[in-house]
Write an enzyme that holds these catalytic residues in place. Sequence first.
Site, mmCIF file in Angstrom:
data_model
loop_
_atom_site.group_PDB
_atom_site.id
_atom_site.type_symbol
_atom_site.label_atom_id
_atom_site.label_comp_id
_atom_site.label_asym_id
_atom_site.label_seq_id
_atom_site.Cartn_x
_atom_site.Cartn_y
_atom_site.Cartn_z
ATOM 1 N N CYS A 260 0.683 -1.015 -0.043
ATOM 2 C CA CYS A 260 0.108 0.004 -0.110
ATOM 3 C C CYS A 260 0.881 1.222 0.041
ATOM 4 O O CYS A 260 0.279 2.232 -0.190
ATOM 5 C CB CYS A 260 -1.006 0.195 1.059
ATOM 6 N N GLY B 209 -3.822 0.914 7.494
ATOM 7 C CA GLY B 209 -3.015 -0.292 6.793
ATOM 8 C C GLY B 209 -2.700 -1.589 7.464
ATOM 9 O O GLY B 209 -2.468 -2.269 6.787
ATOM 10 N N LYS C 28 9.114 -5.749 1.670
ATOM 11 C CA LYS C 28 8.324 -5.445 0.552
ATOM 12 C C LYS C 28 8.628 -4.112 -0.242
ATOM 13 O O LYS C 28 8.569 -3.946 -1.431
ATOM 14 C CB LYS C 28 6.906 -5.410 1.019
ATOM 15 N N ARG D 197 4.965 3.044 11.748
ATOM 16 C CA ARG D 197 3.684 3.284 11.895
ATOM 17 C C ARG D 197 3.280 4.529 12.697
ATOM 18 O O ARG D 197 3.959 4.483 13.746
ATOM 19 C CB ARG D 197 2.804 1.984 12.758
ATOM 20 N N HIS E 234 -0.329 7.221 3.475
ATOM 21 C CA HIS E 234 1.206 6.631 3.822
ATOM 22 C C HIS E 234 1.966 7.869 3.150
ATOM 23 O O HIS E 234 1.942 7.893 1.819
ATOM 24 C CB HIS E 234 1.492 5.229 3.153
HETATM 25 P P1 NAP Z 1 -8.637 -7.033 7.647
HETATM 26 O O1 NAP Z 1 -9.279 -5.654 8.061
HETATM 27 O O2 NAP Z 1 -8.184 -7.990 8.621
HETATM 28 O O3 NAP Z 1 -9.811 -7.991 6.797
HETATM 29 C C1 NAP Z 1 -9.681 -9.344 6.570
HETATM 30 C C2 NAP Z 1 -10.631 -9.902 5.846
HETATM 31 O O4 NAP Z 1 -10.240 -11.331 5.353
HETATM 32 C C3 NAP Z 1 -11.950 -10.027 6.657
HETATM 33 O O5 NAP Z 1 -13.022 -9.830 5.575
HETATM 34 C C4 NAP Z 1 -12.041 -11.497 6.987
HETATM 35 O O6 NAP Z 1 -13.430 -11.950 7.205
HETATM 36 C C5 NAP Z 1 -11.306 -12.130 5.815
HETATM 37 N N1 NAP Z 1 -10.828 -13.362 6.428
HETATM 38 C C6 NAP Z 1 -9.856 -13.728 7.307
HETATM 39 N N2 NAP Z 1 -9.572 -14.843 7.422
HETATM 40 C C7 NAP Z 1 -10.061 -15.404 6.292
HETATM 41 C C8 NAP Z 1 -10.006 -16.945 5.634
HETATM 42 N N3 NAP Z 1 -9.419 -17.965 6.296
HETATM 43 N N4 NAP Z 1 -10.831 -17.083 4.699
HETATM 44 C C9 NAP Z 1 -11.378 -16.057 4.178
HETATM 45 N N5 NAP Z 1 -11.653 -14.845 4.583
HETATM 46 C C10 NAP Z 1 -10.858 -14.629 5.737
HETATM 47 O O7 NAP Z 1 -7.396 -6.766 6.605
HETATM 48 P P2 NAP Z 1 -7.435 -5.614 5.410
HETATM 49 O O8 NAP Z 1 -6.660 -4.367 5.819
HETATM 50 O O9 NAP Z 1 -8.729 -5.332 4.763
HETATM 51 O O10 NAP Z 1 -6.540 -6.329 4.352
HETATM 52 C C11 NAP Z 1 -6.814 -7.271 3.522
HETATM 53 C C12 NAP Z 1 -5.765 -7.541 2.594
HETATM 54 O O11 NAP Z 1 -5.456 -6.644 1.791
HETATM 55 C C13 NAP Z 1 -4.441 -8.037 3.230
HETATM 56 O O12 NAP Z 1 -3.802 -8.999 2.660
HETATM 57 C C14 NAP Z 1 -3.779 -6.818 3.346
HETATM 58 O O13 NAP Z 1 -2.352 -7.053 3.436
HETATM 59 C C15 NAP Z 1 -3.935 -6.393 1.943
HETATM 60 N N6 NAP Z 1 -3.657 -4.789 2.086
HETATM 61 C C16 NAP Z 1 -4.292 -3.977 3.000
HETATM 62 C C17 NAP Z 1 -4.192 -2.446 2.832
HETATM 63 C C18 NAP Z 1 -4.489 -1.683 3.982
HETATM 64 O O14 NAP Z 1 -4.282 -0.416 3.682
HETATM 65 N N7 NAP Z 1 -5.308 -2.020 4.983
HETATM 66 C C19 NAP Z 1 -3.619 -2.172 1.606
HETATM 67 C C20 NAP Z 1 -3.111 -2.910 0.670
HETATM 68 C C21 NAP Z 1 -3.220 -4.207 0.862
HETATM 69 P P3 NAP Z 1 -14.025 -11.909 8.561
HETATM 70 O O15 NAP Z 1 -14.561 -10.686 9.038
HETATM 71 O O16 NAP Z 1 -14.999 -12.950 8.330
HETATM 72 O O17 NAP Z 1 -13.004 -12.503 9.739
#
Ligand code: NAP
Length: 361
Positions: free
Chosen positions: A157, A189, A214, A245, A252
């Site tokens: 990100c 993030g 990364k 952080r 960011h």
């Molecule tokens: P998050 O808020 O922790 O959300 C995680 C999601 O994954 C939730 O919908 C969760 O569902 C689901 N999940 C967890 N375990 C799972 C499983 N075993 N099978 C299927 N679904 C599952 O994370 P996030 O920040 O949105 O990040 C999502 C991805 O994008 C990550 O890989 C992260 O590294 C990447 N990313 C994030 C950002 C950012 O700024 N946040 C930026 C770029 C990339 P439940 O609600 O049902 O648990």
Amino acid sequence: MSKLRVGVIGATGMVGQNYIRLLDNHPWFEVVYTAASTKSAGKTYQEAVAGRWLMEESIPAHLKNVRVEDATNVKAAGEQCDLIFSAIETDKKTVRELEDLYASSGIPVVSNNSAHRHTSDVPMVIAEVNPHHLDIIEAQRKRFGNNKGFIVVKPNCSVQSYMTPVYALIKAGFPVSKMIISTMQAVSGAGYPGVASLDIVDNVVPYIGGEEEKSEIEPLKILGSIENGAFKNYDQIRISAHCNRVPVIDGHLACVSIEFEDAKPSVEETIEIWEGFSALPQELDLPFAPLQPIIYKKEQNRPQTRKDRNLDKAMAVSVGRLRDCNVFDYRFVGLSHNTVRGAAGGGILSAELAKAKGYLD
Ligand code: NAP
């Protein structure tokens, strides 16, 4: 034109919620399907995000009562969707295998997870920098054994906050050979619930697991070339990153020092290159493309995270403070919105690019 039917897996998390918000009324895509972990599966979307809906907008009315599926139910997704946005956060092996299963079942996947970022035939796309990397989809489809599925991933990100301006310079004939980056990364993030408030309020944490690696490695693939159906990393640049952080919600920011391989452009020329930079998403007038991908802020104290992260639908990268560096050639500050440009918005732009190139026909 009828809209493509879109599913969001990981729809309940930080990035997933941004997809739901940003895709509401999208001219080409319509969210018809949501999925997440077994914890959420079976609930309505409204029930699944109860108490943790973090967006300022309300949940789109047509999705409130849609049943959240289990993300492992690839068959159901295949029956209902033309395209999947993946925003799952779980262990990398599980994500890799699941996304492979979608693609080999003929379902296109645009993913924010890092699991496939270094798979040799999976493009890691910043739409303005390496749109031509989507051409590898043909080779990928041979591997998956069908002519519909593919996997395209977004980089980390924070990468676009410094890579888009550096790429603009490389493209203008001024290759950059060394970079030192210090990032100040928002708490969003880390997903939800993310960093505990007692760890981050009134504090800066000088460590984000895996983030420095990364930041140093992903640009090499993004700047790389396709050779015999696989990516070959660019090897003309060395990057050193410090990732911190900081207690802001979104955005960011990166402080960057760069050294050019040969002659450097003047400060005026550099700003002109950034302000004039435009690429395929702008040429194609894609719905999520910012009009001007790089906005130079002339005020000496900008860009600032809170004031500048939302420029042009939160899809523009803002830069500023270009000045001489006592060690390298120049220093500057870059900023991008991590959950929009760096995640869901960037994923939507990559999907628009794939559609414009005919990969979603
Ligand atoms: P998050 O808020 O922790 O959300 C995680 C999601 O994954 C939730 O919908 C969760 O569902 C689901 N999940 C967890 N375990 C799972 C499983 N075993 N099978 C299927 N679904 C599952 O994370 P996030 O920040 O949105 O990040 C999502 C991805 O994008 C990550 O890989 C992260 O590294 C990447 N990313 C994030 C950002 C950012 O700024 N946040 C930026 C770029 C990339 P439940 O609600 O049902 O648990």
